[in-house]
Design an enzyme around this catalytic site. Structure first.
Site, PDB file in Angstrom:
ATOM      1  N   TYR A   1      24.778  42.293  42.270  1.00  0.00           N
ATOM      2  CA  TYR A   1      25.576  41.532  41.298  1.00  0.00           C
ATOM      3  C   TYR A   1      25.225  40.043  41.387  1.00  0.00           C
ATOM      4  O   TYR A   1      24.879  39.415  40.380  1.00  0.00           O
ATOM      5  CB  TYR A   1      27.050  41.762  41.607  1.00  0.00           C
ATOM      6  CG  TYR A   1      28.016  41.115  40.643  1.00  0.00           C
ATOM      7  CD1 TYR A   1      28.196  41.614  39.348  1.00  0.00           C
ATOM      8  CD2 TYR A   1      28.780  40.005  41.022  1.00  0.00           C
ATOM      9  CE1 TYR A   1      29.100  41.041  38.475  1.00  0.00           C
ATOM     10  CE2 TYR A   1      29.694  39.427  40.152  1.00  0.00           C
ATOM     11  CZ  TYR A   1      29.851  39.943  38.884  1.00  0.00           C
ATOM     12  OH  TYR A   1      30.756  39.365  38.013  1.00  0.00           O
TER      13      TYR A   1
ATOM     14  N   LYS B   1      23.030  37.993  38.583  1.00  0.00           N
ATOM     15  CA  LYS B   1      23.640  36.899  37.815  1.00  0.00           C
ATOM     16  C   LYS B   1      22.867  35.592  38.013  1.00  0.00           C
ATOM     17  O   LYS B   1      22.776  34.768  37.099  1.00  0.00           O
ATOM     18  CB  LYS B   1      25.095  36.707  38.244  1.00  0.00           C
ATOM     19  CG  LYS B   1      26.018  37.841  37.811  1.00  0.00           C
ATOM     20  CD  LYS B   1      26.305  37.782  36.313  1.00  0.00           C
ATOM     21  CE  LYS B   1      27.360  38.801  35.914  1.00  0.00           C
ATOM     22  NZ  LYS B   1      27.691  38.746  34.489  1.00  0.00           N
TER      23      LYS B   1
ATOM     24  N   ARG C   1      39.785  45.770  41.761  1.00  0.00           N
ATOM     25  CA  ARG C   1      39.934  44.363  42.136  1.00  0.00           C
ATOM     26  C   ARG C   1      41.350  44.111  42.648  1.00  0.00           C
ATOM     27  O   ARG C   1      42.267  44.896  42.409  1.00  0.00           O
ATOM     28  CB  ARG C   1      39.586  43.459  40.952  1.00  0.00           C
ATOM     29  CG  ARG C   1      38.073  43.330  40.815  1.00  0.00           C
ATOM     30  CD  ARG C   1      37.660  42.533  39.604  1.00  0.00           C
ATOM     31  NE  ARG C   1      37.672  43.332  38.385  1.00  0.00           N
ATOM     32  CZ  ARG C   1      37.211  42.907  37.207  1.00  0.00           C
ATOM     33  NH1 ARG C   1      36.708  41.693  37.106  1.00  0.00           N
ATOM     34  NH2 ARG C   1      37.245  43.683  36.147  1.00  0.00           N
TER      35      ARG C   1
ATOM     36  N   VAL D   1      44.029  42.052  42.224  1.00  0.00           N
ATOM     37  CA  VAL D   1      45.301  41.901  41.512  1.00  0.00           C
ATOM     38  C   VAL D   1      45.774  43.248  40.972  1.00  0.00           C
ATOM     39  O   VAL D   1      46.930  43.645  41.186  1.00  0.00           O
ATOM     40  CB  VAL D   1      45.179  40.850  40.375  1.00  0.00           C
ATOM     41  CG1 VAL D   1      46.463  40.809  39.556  1.00  0.00           C
ATOM     42  CG2 VAL D   1      44.866  39.471  40.942  1.00  0.00           C
TER      43      VAL D   1
ATOM     44  N   PHE E   1      46.848  45.655  43.918  1.00  0.00           N
ATOM     45  CA  PHE E   1      48.149  45.355  44.538  1.00  0.00           C
ATOM     46  C   PHE E   1      49.302  45.685  43.582  1.00  0.00           C
ATOM     47  O   PHE E   1      50.328  46.221  43.994  1.00  0.00           O
ATOM     48  CB  PHE E   1      48.225  43.876  44.963  1.00  0.00           C
ATOM     49  CG  PHE E   1      47.407  43.538  46.191  1.00  0.00           C
ATOM     50  CD1 PHE E   1      46.650  44.497  46.851  1.00  0.00           C
ATOM     51  CD2 PHE E   1      47.399  42.239  46.698  1.00  0.00           C
ATOM     52  CE1 PHE E   1      45.890  44.170  47.982  1.00  0.00           C
ATOM     53  CE2 PHE E   1      46.649  41.905  47.830  1.00  0.00           C
ATOM     54  CZ  PHE E   1      45.895  42.872  48.466  1.00  0.00           C
TER      55      PHE E   1
ATOM     56  N   ASP F   1      32.153  39.661  52.258  1.00  0.00           N
ATOM     57  CA  ASP F   1      33.312  39.240  51.451  1.00  0.00           C
ATOM     58  C   ASP F   1      33.481  37.719  51.610  1.00  0.00           C
ATOM     59  O   ASP F   1      33.679  37.233  52.717  1.00  0.00           O
ATOM     60  CB  ASP F   1      34.556  39.966  51.986  1.00  0.00           C
ATOM     61  CG  ASP F   1      35.687  40.028  50.990  1.00  0.00           C
ATOM     62  OD1 ASP F   1      35.851  41.077  50.354  1.00  0.00           O
ATOM     63  OD2 ASP F   1      36.405  39.020  50.846  1.00  0.00           O
TER      64      ASP F   1
HETATM   65  P1  NAD Z   1      34.552  44.790  32.779  1.00  0.00           P
HETATM   66  O1  NAD Z   1      33.877  45.729  33.693  1.00  0.00           O
HETATM   67  O2  NAD Z   1      35.932  45.108  32.328  1.00  0.00           O
HETATM   68  O3  NAD Z   1      33.678  44.521  31.479  1.00  0.00           O
HETATM   69  C1  NAD Z   1      32.286  44.663  31.439  1.00  0.00           C
HETATM   70  C2  NAD Z   1      31.930  45.420  30.176  1.00  0.00           C
HETATM   71  O4  NAD Z   1      30.490  45.536  30.093  1.00  0.00           O
HETATM   72  C3  NAD Z   1      32.486  46.846  30.157  1.00  0.00           C
HETATM   73  O5  NAD Z   1      33.080  47.119  28.916  1.00  0.00           O
HETATM   74  C4  NAD Z   1      31.257  47.709  30.398  1.00  0.00           C
HETATM   75  O6  NAD Z   1      31.373  49.009  29.848  1.00  0.00           O
HETATM   76  C5  NAD Z   1      30.161  46.875  29.753  1.00  0.00           C
HETATM   77  N1  NAD Z   1      28.821  47.155  30.288  1.00  0.00           N
HETATM   78  C6  NAD Z   1      28.449  47.271  31.575  1.00  0.00           C
HETATM   79  N2  NAD Z   1      27.139  47.516  31.666  1.00  0.00           N
HETATM   80  C7  NAD Z   1      26.653  47.554  30.395  1.00  0.00           C
HETATM   81  C8  NAD Z   1      25.386  47.765  29.824  1.00  0.00           C
HETATM   82  N3  NAD Z   1      24.306  48.012  30.602  1.00  0.00           N
HETATM   83  N4  NAD Z   1      25.256  47.742  28.490  1.00  0.00           N
HETATM   84  C9  NAD Z   1      26.336  47.521  27.685  1.00  0.00           C
HETATM   85  N5  NAD Z   1      27.566  47.318  28.178  1.00  0.00           N
HETATM   86  C10 NAD Z   1      27.732  47.319  29.517  1.00  0.00           C
HETATM   87  O7  NAD Z   1      34.526  43.369  33.518  1.00  0.00           O
HETATM   88  P2  NAD Z   1      35.164  41.949  33.104  1.00  0.00           P
HETATM   89  O8  NAD Z   1      36.042  41.527  34.196  1.00  0.00           O
HETATM   90  O9  NAD Z   1      35.671  41.993  31.735  1.00  0.00           O
HETATM   91  O10 NAD Z   1      33.859  41.029  33.159  1.00  0.00           O
HETATM   92  C11 NAD Z   1      33.155  40.671  31.996  1.00  0.00           C
HETATM   93  C12 NAD Z   1      32.041  39.700  32.341  1.00  0.00           C
HETATM   94  O11 NAD Z   1      32.582  38.541  32.980  1.00  0.00           O
HETATM   95  C13 NAD Z   1      30.993  40.291  33.296  1.00  0.00           C
HETATM   96  O12 NAD Z   1      29.715  39.837  32.920  1.00  0.00           O
HETATM   97  C14 NAD Z   1      31.394  39.689  34.628  1.00  0.00           C
HETATM   98  O13 NAD Z   1      30.305  39.571  35.485  1.00  0.00           O
HETATM   99  C15 NAD Z   1      31.943  38.339  34.222  1.00  0.00           C
HETATM  100  N6  NAD Z   1      32.880  37.829  35.230  1.00  0.00           N
HETATM  101  C16 NAD Z   1      34.145  38.348  35.331  1.00  0.00           C
HETATM  102  C17 NAD Z   1      35.008  37.856  36.309  1.00  0.00           C
HETATM  103  C18 NAD Z   1      36.424  38.358  36.456  1.00  0.00           C
HETATM  104  O14 NAD Z   1      37.139  37.911  37.345  1.00  0.00           O
HETATM  105  N7  NAD Z   1      36.913  39.243  35.630  1.00  0.00           N
HETATM  106  C19 NAD Z   1      34.576  36.856  37.196  1.00  0.00           C
HETATM  107  C20 NAD Z   1      33.278  36.393  37.074  1.00  0.00           C
HETATM  108  C21 NAD Z   1      32.443  36.855  36.085  1.00  0.00           C
HETATM  109  N1  UDP Z   2      40.954  42.836  48.424  1.00  0.00           N
HETATM  110  C1  UDP Z   2      41.969  43.362  49.233  1.00  0.00           C
HETATM  111  N2  UDP Z   2      42.518  44.545  48.888  1.00  0.00           N
HETATM  112  C2  UDP Z   2      42.155  45.249  47.778  1.00  0.00           C
HETATM  113  C3  UDP Z   2      41.134  44.706  46.939  1.00  0.00           C
HETATM  114  C4  UDP Z   2      40.565  43.501  47.312  1.00  0.00           C
HETATM  115  O1  UDP Z   2      42.346  42.758  50.257  1.00  0.00           O
HETATM  116  O2  UDP Z   2      42.723  46.314  47.532  1.00  0.00           O
HETATM  117  C5  UDP Z   2      40.369  41.529  48.784  1.00  0.00           C
HETATM  118  C6  UDP Z   2      38.855  41.523  48.862  1.00  0.00           C
HETATM  119  O3  UDP Z   2      38.412  41.897  50.149  1.00  0.00           O
HETATM  120  C7  UDP Z   2      38.560  40.055  48.530  1.00  0.00           C
HETATM  121  C8  UDP Z   2      39.672  39.655  47.586  1.00  0.00           C
HETATM  122  O4  UDP Z   2      40.705  40.617  47.770  1.00  0.00           O
HETATM  123  O5  UDP Z   2      38.654  39.278  49.696  1.00  0.00           O
HETATM  124  C9  UDP Z   2      39.245  39.645  46.122  1.00  0.00           C
HETATM  125  O6  UDP Z   2      38.631  40.883  45.849  1.00  0.00           O
HETATM  126  P1  UDP Z   2      38.172  41.318  44.392  1.00  0.00           P
HETATM  127  O7  UDP Z   2      37.435  42.603  44.532  1.00  0.00           O
HETATM  128  O8  UDP Z   2      39.326  41.253  43.476  1.00  0.00           O
HETATM  129  O9  UDP Z   2      37.199  40.153  43.900  1.00  0.00           O
HETATM  130  P2  UDP Z   2      35.965  39.378  44.600  1.00  0.00           P
HETATM  131  O10 UDP Z   2      35.859  39.767  46.048  1.00  0.00           O
HETATM  132  O11 UDP Z   2      34.783  39.803  43.819  1.00  0.00           O
HETATM  133  O12 UDP Z   2      36.326  37.966  44.458  1.00  0.00           O
END
Ligand code: NAD
Ligand code: UDP
Length: 311
Positions: A146, A150, A187, A189, A192, A273
């Site tokens: 990932y 990115k 994830r 949130v 939990f 992590d």
């Molecule tokens: P999500 O998994 O809900 O959404 C991703 C979407 O992309 C899904 O609908 C999935 O089916 C689609 N997808 C995955 N692979 C694909 C492919 N090969 N072709 C077409 N579609 C594909 O995740 P999200 O939280 O909505 O994240 C959306 C974007 O934001 C992602 O690029 C993610 O990396 C970025 N992002 C999200 C967060 C966050 O906290 N939610 C943080 C940082 C970056």
């Molecule tokens: N985490 C946790 N319990 C869970 C899921 C996640 O303690 O059930 C922790 C995880 O180890 C990380 C933080 O929560 O330290 C955020 O995790 P998440 O997967 O939401 O996002 P990211 O690690 O990608 O920021």
């Protein structure tokens, strides 16, 4: 009002579906492209009667030709459980997806915005994280598919702009939460809240001292669209809520808000992590006049109500 033709890849996902909805409300034509790996039709079902909305089942690792003015490249699973399920595919999605969307942007002269992530900072040694920090990323670990995917996507945005004059932009999204996250998303949130609502144990990984900064999805979408429509600013720009909480604090807050009987238990900390994460958003404030408005407690209440309605 705006009437652009806009492509949202990953449009059926958590953030993408909110983005499609807001772009439609603003008067645009929206094409939602998704392979439905971690997104769902339920997220966009309510938009299907709108004649300005189209859905295409397609994988971004394959090229596609569409006439559009703007591309939001959001396709990529974002939850560790989903992106680690098939890590090679995750790398392909980020890199081939960026190449295909940049190729399209070049051909039809569209503006493209890449959804990058705070993960490009890895397990950061600088706190809070500013855009000029290069990061501390493991290239051979469970998160690498990932993080490095990115990072290369960012490089491609930069090089297509330099080499081919593509109008590309980069946002770095920090942990975002809200309605339409999957109950089994994995994830923190959603985990939990679902655990607390069902009276299950709350699974804190490690001792819960690691920190994250949580942004409510409505605030994020506002920042994303501001960035897309801002001229003469390519980023990268951090978008997130600078409020910083330990994972243990988050667990306690959710238990209290739900008035749940769930107990906190500890599980092993996953490999690599990040220990602390908090965005410095001064650049977003300066260039986009953007900052989040919804505090953690209010955002959690809204998210809890959502999960109550779907569980
Ligand atoms: P999500 O998994 O809900 O959404 C991703 C979407 O992309 C899904 O609908 C999935 O089916 C689609 N997808 C995955 N692979 C694909 C492919 N090969 N072709 C077409 N579609 C594909 O995740 P999200 O939280 O909505 O994240 C959306 C974007 O934001 C992602 O690029 C993610 O990396 C970025 N992002 C999200 C967060 C966050 O906290 N939610 C943080 C940082 C970056
Ligand atoms: N985490 C946790 N319990 C869970 C899921 C996640 O303690 O059930 C922790 C995880 O180890 C990380 C933080 O929560 O330290 C955020 O995790 P998440 O997967 O939401 O996002 P990211 O690690 O990608 O920021």
């Amino acid at each position: 009002m705006s009437n652009k033709r806009i492509l949202v890849t990953g449009g059926a996902g958590f953030i993408g579906s909110h983005l499609c909805e807001t772009l439609l409300e603003q008067g645009n034509e929206v094409i939602c492209l998704d392979n439905f790996f971690s997104g769902r039709k339920e997220n966009i079902n309510h938009l299907r009667n709108n004649l300005r909305f189209e859905i295409i089942r397609h994988d971004v690792t394959e090229p596609i030709l569409l006439e559009v003015d703007q591309i939001y490249n959001f396709a990529c699973p974002a939850s560790p459980g989903f992106y680690q399920y098939n890590p090679v595919k995750t790398v392909k999605t980020s890199i081939l997806g960026a190449l295909n969307m940049l190729g399209l942007a070049k051909r039809v002269k569209a503006r493209i915005l890449q959804a990058s992530t705070s993960e490009v900072y890895g397990d950061p040694k600088v706190h809070p994280q500013k855009e000029d920090y290069w990061g501390h990323v493991n290239c051979i670990g469970v998160r690498s598919c990932y993080d490095e995917g990115k990072r290369v996507a960012e490089t491609l945005m930069y090089d297509y702009r330099k080499q081919n004059n593509v109008d590309s932009k980069i946002i770095r999204i920090f942990n975002t939460y809200g309605d339409r996250m999957l109950p089994n998303d994995g994830r923190v949130v959603s985990n939990f809240i679902v655990q607390a609502l069902q009276g299950d144990d709350i699974t804190v990984y490690g001792d819960g001292a690691q920190t994250r900064s949580f942004c409510f999805v409505d605030d994020l979408v506002d920042g994303i669209i501001k960035m897309m429509n801002k001229d003469d600013f390519t980023g990268p720009v951090n978008l997130g809520n600078p409020g910083e909480f330990t994972i243990l604090e988050l667990a306690e807050k959710i238990i209290k808000l739900i008035n749940s009987n769930s107990k906190i238990i500890n599980k092993p900390l996953p490999q690599d992590d990040p220990m602390q994460r908090k965005p410095d958003i001064s650049l977003a404030k300066e260039k986009l006049s953007w900052e989040p408005k919804i505090n953690l407690e209010d955002g959690l209440k809204r998210t809890i109500n959502y999960f109550k309605s779907v569980l």
